[in-house]
Motif scaffolding. Structure first.
Motif, PDB file in Angstrom:
ATOM      1  N   ALA A  73      35.040  83.491 -33.317  1.00 37.33           N
ATOM      2  CA  ALA A  73      36.071  83.374 -32.810  1.00 37.33           C
ATOM      3  C   ALA A  73      36.289  81.767 -32.579  1.00 37.33           C
ATOM      4  O   ALA A  73      37.532  81.380 -32.912  1.00 37.33           O
ATOM      5  CB  ALA A  73      36.835  84.253 -31.669  1.00 37.33           C
ATOM      6  N   GLN A 120      33.080  87.224 -33.013  1.00 43.96           N
ATOM      7  CA  GLN A 120      34.225  88.055 -33.546  1.00 43.96           C
ATOM      8  C   GLN A 120      33.921  89.255 -33.619  1.00 43.96           C
ATOM      9  O   GLN A 120      33.068  89.384 -34.365  1.00 43.96           O
ATOM     10  CB  GLN A 120      34.908  87.301 -34.792  1.00 43.96           C
ATOM     11  N   ASN A 156      39.971  87.740 -23.737  1.00 40.81           N
ATOM     12  CA  ASN A 156      39.577  87.338 -25.147  1.00 40.81           C
ATOM     13  C   ASN A 156      39.946  88.478 -26.067  1.00 40.81           C
ATOM     14  O   ASN A 156      39.323  88.611 -27.186  1.00 40.81           O
ATOM     15  CB  ASN A 156      38.376  86.769 -25.515  1.00 40.81           C
ATOM     16  N   GLN A 191      41.955  88.443 -28.555  1.00 44.58           N
ATOM     17  CA  GLN A 191      42.052  87.777 -30.113  1.00 44.58           C
ATOM     18  C   GLN A 191      40.547  88.157 -30.720  1.00 44.58           C
ATOM     19  O   GLN A 191      40.585  88.040 -32.075  1.00 44.58           O
ATOM     20  CB  GLN A 191      42.598  86.603 -30.164  1.00 44.58           C
ATOM     21  N   THR A 192      39.537  88.315 -30.079  1.00 45.63           N
ATOM     22  CA  THR A 192      38.244  88.513 -30.454  1.00 45.63           C
ATOM     23  C   THR A 192      37.723  89.940 -30.824  1.00 45.63           C
ATOM     24  O   THR A 192      36.611  89.994 -31.339  1.00 45.63           O
ATOM     25  CB  THR A 192      37.020  87.891 -29.550  1.00 45.63           C
ATOM     26  N   GLY A 214      38.737  89.205 -37.963  1.00 51.06           N
ATOM     27  CA  GLY A 214      39.323  88.194 -37.503  1.00 51.06           C
ATOM     28  C   GLY A 214      38.306  87.100 -37.638  1.00 51.06           C
ATOM     29  O   GLY A 214      37.218  87.038 -38.099  1.00 51.06           O
ATOM     30  N   GLY A 215      38.968  85.693 -36.956  1.00 52.68           N
ATOM     31  CA  GLY A 215      37.919  84.770 -36.925  1.00 52.68           C
ATOM     32  C   GLY A 215      37.698  84.202 -38.120  1.00 52.68           C
ATOM     33  O   GLY A 215      38.343  84.236 -39.021  1.00 52.68           O
ATOM     34  N   GLY A 228      34.786  88.758 -27.952  1.00 57.80           N
ATOM     35  CA  GLY A 228      33.925  89.651 -28.798  1.00 57.80           C
ATOM     36  C   GLY A 228      32.675  90.057 -28.070  1.00 57.80           C
ATOM     37  O   GLY A 228      32.723  90.018 -26.873  1.00 57.80           O
TER      38      GLY A 228
END
Length: 186
Positions: A11, A31, A42, A44-45, A50-51, A77
């Motif tokens: 990430a 990620q 986090n 978004q991880t 992703g990442g 992550g």
């Protein structure tokens, strides 16, 4: 024939961190995470797609450029979800005389129970100095504890734990518990 360099899905990287373990650390945020803890710092991880990919050699070059680093932290992550890919990086980190901290939502006991089916768990832990284990639990969130987000998480001395065959708290957490007996795991 040239050996292929392992790649990681990350990430991002924090080149200098003071909150992800003792001393000055580079933090590699992997990620992908199966835990999806409510309130995760986090989120978004979490997505395994992703990442972006990065070559291990790129991370090593960043490490080599900073003589002030005390160590590297794998966070996410969940690094254990990419344990096999992280082993060569962990080996290189230790070869450079740096410490390695790993954050994971899995408990030490879970990893131990799954070493046979996922040998990379043990392979990666063999290079780690500290494991911060356990999922983030919003109801146990605390801003007053070192390196952890919630009081159920532990700071584990990995090498001593591998010798003894069970989780052994690191001196950092033991000292914290002496200073603040009201702050116990759980």
């Amino acid at each position: 024939m040239e050996q292929e360099t392992p790649r990681l899905r990350i990430a991002g990287i924090e080149p200098e961190s003071f909150v992800d373990g003792p001393g000055i650390r580079m933090t590699v945020f992997t990620q992908g995470c199966h835990h999806n803890c409510p309130g995760c710092q986090n989120p978004q991880t979490h997505d395994f797609n992703g990442g972006h990919f990065i070559e291990i050699d790129e991370i090593l070059a960043m490490i080599d450029e900073n003589p002030l680093l005390d160590g590297v932290t794998f966070s996410g992550g969940d690094p254990m979800d990419q344990a096999a890919a992280l082993v060569p990086l962990a080996r290189e980190i230790k070869d450079r005389g740096l410490s390695l901290v790993i954050f994971t939502g899995y408990t030490f006991e879970y990893l131990q129970q799954h070493w046979e089916e996922t040998p990379a768990f043990l392979d990666l832990l063999a290079y780690a100095d500290i494991l911060i284990d356990g999922p983030f639990v919003m109801a146990k969130r605390s801003l007053d504890i070192k390196f952890r987000g919630s009081s159920n998480q532990r700071i584990i001395d990995v090498q001593q734990s591998l010798v003894e065959g069970h989780a052994v708290l690191h001196q950092i957490q033991l000292d914290e518990m002496k200073e603040h007996p009201e702050r116990t795991c759980g």
